[in-house]
Design a protein around this motif. Structure first.
Motif, PDB file in Angstrom:
ATOM      1  N   LYS A 187       0.831  -1.211   0.000  1.00 25.89           N
ATOM      2  CA  LYS A 187       0.000   0.000   0.000  1.00 25.89           C
ATOM      3  C   LYS A 187       0.860   1.254   0.000  1.00 25.89           C
ATOM      4  N   GLU A 214       2.229   1.603  -3.524  1.00 28.56           N
ATOM      5  CA  GLU A 214       1.173   2.063  -4.430  1.00 28.56           C
ATOM      6  C   GLU A 214       0.893   3.551  -4.217  1.00 28.56           C
ATOM      7  N   ARG A 217       3.772   5.607  -5.673  1.00 25.23           N
ATOM      8  CA  ARG A 217       3.702   5.714  -7.135  1.00 25.23           C
ATOM      9  C   ARG A 217       2.641   6.726  -7.557  1.00 25.23           C
TER      10      ARG A 217
END
Length: 93
Positions: free
Chosen positions: A74, A77, A80
């Protein structure tokens, strides 16, 4: 406010984007990209925008970890996602 121009600004944007897209773990890449961005902001190659500051705060929250703790999927992610937003914002920095 118009974006910072010149070879130093373009190099800082390019370096950030290359570090963001580098092979490796997204969290490691994000930390390296933030270091490069911090250097560019400190030396005046790029100028801070209020939006950029908010994004950097969000990114640093996503990258926080306790001593010895590994960041999971998480965090990668989120890093990013925020890095892509920062990359777009750099066109105005």
């Amino acid at each position: 406010m118009s974006p910072t121009a010149g070879p130093e600004a373009e190099a800082a944007r390019r370096d950030f984007r290359e570090l963001m897209e580098a092979r490796g773990h997204a969290v490691t890449n994000a930390r390296a990209a933030v270091e490069r961005l911090d250097a560019a902001l400190a030396d005046g190659s790029l100028v801070r925008t209020p939006t950029l500051d908010l994004m950097l705060v969000d990114l640093m929250r996503a990258l926080e970890q306790d001593e010895g703790q590994k960041l999971g999927g998480k965090s990668a992610e989120a890093a990013r996602f925020i890095m892509r937003a920062i990359s777009r914002e750099l066109d105005d920095a």
